[in-house]
Write a protein that holds these residues in place. Structure first.
Motif, mmCIF file in Angstrom:
data_model
loop_
_atom_site.group_PDB
_atom_site.id
_atom_site.type_symbol
_atom_site.label_atom_id
_atom_site.label_comp_id
_atom_site.label_asym_id
_atom_site.label_seq_id
_atom_site.Cartn_x
_atom_site.Cartn_y
_atom_site.Cartn_z
ATOM 1 N N ASP A 104 0.852 -1.186 0.051
ATOM 2 C CA ASP A 104 0.016 0.062 0.148
ATOM 3 C C ASP A 104 0.869 1.182 0.003
ATOM 4 O OD1 ASP A 104 0.939 0.057 2.623
ATOM 5 O OD2 ASP A 104 -0.876 -0.151 3.370
ATOM 6 N N ARG A 108 -1.102 3.042 -5.335
ATOM 7 C CA ARG A 108 -2.215 4.037 -4.756
ATOM 8 C C ARG A 108 -3.351 3.093 -4.438
ATOM 9 N NH1 ARG A 108 -5.217 6.271 -2.378
ATOM 10 N NH2 ARG A 108 -5.845 8.382 -2.811
ATOM 11 N N TYR A 109 -3.812 2.076 -5.400
ATOM 12 C CA TYR A 109 -4.817 1.151 -5.042
ATOM 13 C C TYR A 109 -4.239 -0.061 -5.223
ATOM 14 C CZ TYR A 109 -7.407 5.615 -5.546
ATOM 15 O OH TYR A 109 -7.898 6.887 -5.396
ATOM 16 N N ILE A 139 -10.638 -3.956 -6.485
ATOM 17 C CA ILE A 139 -10.420 -3.305 -7.921
ATOM 18 C C ILE A 139 -9.581 -4.006 -8.941
ATOM 19 C CG2 ILE A 139 -8.249 -2.268 -6.927
ATOM 20 C CD1 ILE A 139 -9.157 0.295 -7.936
ATOM 21 N N ASN A 178 -2.429 3.969 -10.876
ATOM 22 C CA ASN A 178 -1.487 3.317 -9.991
ATOM 23 C C ASN A 178 -0.012 3.869 -10.449
ATOM 24 O OD1 ASN A 178 -2.644 1.662 -7.792
ATOM 25 N ND2 ASN A 178 -3.610 0.632 -9.344
ATOM 26 N N ASN A 195 -4.974 10.205 -8.069
ATOM 27 C CA ASN A 195 -6.237 9.819 -7.604
ATOM 28 C C ASN A 195 -7.474 9.630 -8.475
ATOM 29 O OD1 ASN A 195 -9.175 10.914 -6.265
ATOM 30 N ND2 ASN A 195 -8.043 10.504 -4.672
ATOM 31 N N LEU A 196 -8.151 8.267 -8.116
ATOM 32 C CA LEU A 196 -9.041 7.497 -8.880
ATOM 33 C C LEU A 196 -10.146 8.356 -9.388
ATOM 34 C CD1 LEU A 196 -9.931 4.903 -10.131
ATOM 35 C CD2 LEU A 196 -11.064 4.458 -8.075
ATOM 36 N N TYR A 495 -14.703 2.980 -5.384
ATOM 37 C CA TYR A 495 -13.375 2.940 -4.963
ATOM 38 C C TYR A 495 -12.944 4.150 -4.681
ATOM 39 C CZ TYR A 495 -13.938 -2.011 -6.498
ATOM 40 O OH TYR A 495 -14.441 -3.151 -6.932
ATOM 41 N N ASP A 497 -11.435 7.705 -3.110
ATOM 42 C CA ASP A 497 -11.232 8.242 -1.870
ATOM 43 C C ASP A 497 -10.678 9.490 -2.156
ATOM 44 O OD1 ASP A 497 -8.995 7.739 -2.973
ATOM 45 O OD2 ASP A 497 -8.164 6.270 -1.381
#
Length: 866
Positions: A104, A108-109, A139, A178, A195-196, A495, A497
């Motif tokens: 982690d 990032r994910y 994910i 990622n 960031n997703l 997913y 955040d």
């Protein structure tokens, strides 16, 4: 073929040999090798953001059923299946890739849900693969969603036993989400994670507005979003990286400076920074003396996050220590290279181009999925149509099947290929298709109920609606894009955040000045060119008449030439007796103790023999006004030169003024064109006039006469009157006496006159060594030839008239005399440390002041005018 034919040119084996130049063969072979590394190992695909090893690991887990809903599987099992079926390379390379997908602090994910020790931010390696377990993260399943619906192309694995995907369907832009890094042959990639939610919003924006610019997309994508948080310094570098595909982004640790507790607490580290190694490097620099002010470093990190506590020494300045840490440890540069494979070829892409390539891939995936689902829906509709048609004439269908000799005859009869007779009478024929007939024959009696019939009709209606929807998606690009947008929004809702990485203002690179505490200092220069600085706060102001304390330890034969007060962050112009000017940053002067001799100034100021500093001007004073530097020489010449002529000063200095033989530059003042000037001589004379009487000249000019000097008299200095602050003219003599006199006592005249008597330069006082203008709250710093230094408030000196004796300022030892005087303006005056210093006897002070008053009454009678 005969043996003779075998040796004929171009015959036999020789016919298969081709001649080529070795450099051409080497070049082509190297290119082939390089491309195999680029495409098959080191670079990610722009479509799914994965390298082959990562793609094969995820696909092997998918095939083995090690999904997010299954139990964890030993990592060694996953590595073995990946290596045996898809990736015929070393198990350690596969396990390293698997472990990174589970970290982690790297992803990032994370795409792998790991159980066990998969490494740490301290650089600890993962445990052996036989000890750890893993499964796909939820994910990660989104990357493989619909892979069984002919959405992507497959290729044979290395031994042609199995098929593997060339790319994953990838329901979200994984390359940007990622990130990726890798070194290929002659190129490398380094894509930061994001960031997703921001990436999906930008993708949707590009769908809605294909003509969007990078600036438009950056309304959504603020910048990289690292899994370890930290801060990005400034936005310009991010903008450049997104616009060109390359950029250098400064990433700074997140920390707090706790002034009350006297410590610095690090909460987040830059991406991929090794915490244990960072602490070790800081400790090494503290031990080596490169970082000062740190007492202890503790790592208090736990499962909840990073916490490194740096305890500061008592009296250490937190801001300075912070800047020292930023300069070497807490700020790193992330070199962004957005390089990925596009159609098998490496390309550097902008933010928009990356999202466009992903959208092209996703459109192809959704199109192929829709075609696949449409075929299935049409097949199902066809079956349902047959079953419903059979139910409409169920009696005849049942009778036909019952009277058929075999299952195959029943199918043939339903297709109209065979006529079934009952008692010699043919039964009705049907025209069902082969698939419909197969399903009708397989129908169970229970499906003949009215409820089952209603469910069949409802299913048929649903399938027809699905067919219409899929046909619309395939017919209209806008419908296909709407599907992509909807699925992306579902991914975001599931997913997405909050951002972890913030932005901080770009205040520029940490400079050496940032590493130096900002404080007021006294700079001492000797005639042998030894120089040092000391905090002025070390010298507590004392009453006049004291001896002061040791200010510098002089070597034998050396003496103090000048002392001046400045801030460590000041830029100074240093004027010398030879008429040269040098530029110097105060913090470049080495800081030393009071009793230290100082260090040679040869590395700071390139002085000639006999050259010494006679005046210092703060460059901050030049920025405040559009004015002049007014210079006076020993022989009474004065000139004004615009400050614009002193912008670019060489390390070897530049000419400030031309001097006649035997003349020297003795003092410099900053003026604004509206000041009155007071020139004082060693013989105690003074003259006041408007600076407009001296025209502005260039640096190479000599100037004009400012005062007529008596024989054997020389100029001691010049003072510029600032009516907003100055109240008195201060005069100090070589023997340590001085006085302050109201400015109004010096009436204005024309320049080049003999002036008025300022102070009695008799045997007691000695010649004048300094003249200045001072105001309330100012302090004096007086330095003796033998290195004694004293600080005293100007209010300690009596206010007396001109042509008086003055009072004692500094008690000098036999053979010593005042060498230099500087004024600490009231804005810089602060309480210093306690120091020893004798005070003048009270009765003696009263007697001196009485003498000064008596002298003042006869001053007017002794004036000398032009």
């Amino acid at each position: 073929m005969s043996s003779d034919d075998a040796f004929e040119p171009g015959a036999g084996i020789a016919a298969e040999i081709k001649n080529t130049r070795i450099e051409q063969e080497m070049e082509q072979s190297y290119i082939d090798y390089a491309m195999s590394v680029i495409a098959g190992r080191a670079l990610p695909d722009v479509r799914d953001g994965l390298k082959p090893v990562h793609r094969r690991i995820l696909y092997a887990m998918h095939e083995a059923g090690v999904t997010a809903n299954s139990s964890h599987r030993k990592s060694s099992s996953i590595v073995g299946e990946t290596m045996g079926d898809y990736h015929p390379h070393g198990d350690s390379a596969i396990y390293d890739a698997l472990a990174r997908l589970a970290q982690d602090f790297s992803m990032r994910y994370p795409l792998v849900d790991g159980q066990g020790n998969f490494g740490s931010v301290d650089g600890d390696p993962p445990a052996a693969m036989r000890y750890t377990e893993a499964r796909m993260s939820p994910i990660a399943e989104e990357l493989l969603e619909d892979i069984d619906k002919d959405t992507v192309d497959f290729q044979s694995n290395y031994d042609d036993r199995k098929q593997e995907p060339t790319v994953l369907p990838s329901s979200f832009p994984n390359l940007l989400v990622n990130g990726s890094s890798g070194i290929a042959v002659g190129m490398s990639t380094n894509i930061p994670p994001h960031n997703l939610g921001e990436i999906i919003d930008a993708t949707v924006e590009l769908i809605d507005r294909p003509d969007s610019t990078v600036e438009d997309l950056m309304e959504h994508v603020k910048g990289p979003d690292f899994p370890t948080g930290a801060n990005i310094v400034g936005r310009n570098a991010v903008h450049k990286a997104y616009k060109t595909g390359r950029g250098r982004i400064r990433v700074r640790a997140d920390f707090d400076v706790d002034e009350e507790a006297n410590r610095i607490i690090i909460n987040e580290l830059p991406f991929q920074e090794n915490k244990a190694r960072l602490i070790e490097r800081i400790a090494d620099d503290v031990n080596a003396g490169k970082i000062e002010g740190i007492r202890d470093i503790r790592d208090e990190s736990d499962r909840d996050g990073i916490r490194v506590v740096i305890e500061l020494k008592r009296g250490a300045m937190g801001e300075v220590v912070k800047n020292q840490l930023l300069d070497n440890h807490l700020e790193v540069t992330f070199g962004m290279i957005n390089l990925s494979l596009v159609d098998g070829q490496p390309r550097v892409l902008t933010l928009k181009e990356t999202l466009e390539e992903y959208l092209n891939h996703r459109r192809e995936v959704v199109r192929r999925r829709s075609e696949y689902e449409l075929d299935e829906a049409e097949d199902r509709a066809h079956i349902l149509e047959g079953r419903l048609k059979a139910l409409d004439d169920i009696d005849a269908v049942v009778e036909t099947i019952r009277n058929s000799e075999s299952r195959d005859d029943a199918k043939a009869a339903l297709q109209g290929e065979l006529v079934v007779e009952v008692d010699g009478e043919p039964l009705p024929t049907f025209d069902f298709s082969e698939e419909q007939a197969k399903h009708i024959v397989a129908m169970q009696l229970g499906s003949l109920t009215s409820m089952e019939t209603a469910e069949l009709k409802e299913e048929y209606e649903d399938v027809q609606a699905t067919i219409e929807r899929l046909e619309a998606i395939l017919a209209e690009a806008s419908e296909l894009d709407a599907v992509i947008k909807s699925e992306l929004q579902d991914i975001k809702d599931e997913y997405a955040d909050d951002r972890r990485t913030s932005f901080v203002a770009n205040t520029g690179e940490v400079t050496r000045a940032d590493l130096i505490a900002e404080e007021d200092v006294a700079v001492v220069v000797s005639e042998d060119d030894y120089i040092k600085r000391m905090p002025i706060a070390r010298f507590r102001a004392q009453r006049r008449g004291g001896k002061g304390i040791i200010g510098t330890d002089l070597k034998e034969g050396d003496s103090v030439s000048s002392v001046f007060v400045a801030n460590t962050h000041d830029d100074l112009l240093c004027f010398t007796n030879h008429g040269q000017v040098y530029q110097l940053k105060t913090y470049q002067v080495p800081e030393m103790s009071r009793t230290a001799r100082g260090k040679s100034a040869v590395n700071l100021l390139d002085f000639d023999d006999g050259e010494e500093i006679t005046a210092v001007v703060n460059c901050d004073d030049l920025e405040e006004i559009d004015g002049y530097l007014t210079m006076v020489t020993k022989n009474g010449y004065i000139k004004r030169t615009s400050v614009d002529n002193f912008q670019n000063i060489l390390s070897t200095g530049i000419i400030a003024t031309k001097l006649d033989d035997g003349d020297q530059l003795v003092d410099v003042e900053v003026t604004d064109g509206t000041r009155d000037l007071v020139i004082g001589t060693e013989g105690g004379m003074s003259i006041r006039f408007d600076e407009d009487e001296v025209r502005a000249m260039g640096r190479s000019a000599r100037g004009v006469r400012g005062i007529k000097l008596s024989e054997d008299d020389y100029v001691a200095g010049v003072a510029a009157i600032d009516e907003a602050h100055d109240s008195w003219v201060l005069t100090v003599t070589k023997n340590g006496y001085g006085k302050r006199t109201d400015i109004d006592a010096y009436r204005a005249q024309s320049r080049n006159g003999k002036g008025l008597i300022d102070i009695k330069a008799n045997e007691r006082n000695g010649p004048v060594c300094a003249i200045n203008t001072v105001g309330e709250g100012d302090d004096l710093v007086v330095m003796s030839d033998q290195g004694q230094i004293m600080r005293t408030p100007v209010e300690e000196l009596s206010t007396v008239g001109r042509n008086t004796m003055g009072v004692i300022v500094m008690d000098l030892d036999a053979g010593d005399y005042v060498s230099s005087v500087d004024v600490i303006p009231s804005s810089m005056v602060g309480e210093g440390e306690e120091v020893e210093g004798a005070e003048v006897d009270a009765e003696e002070a009263d007697a001196e002041e009485a003498d000064a008053d008596a002298e003042e009454t006869s001053a007017e009678a002794e004036e000398v005018d032009e």
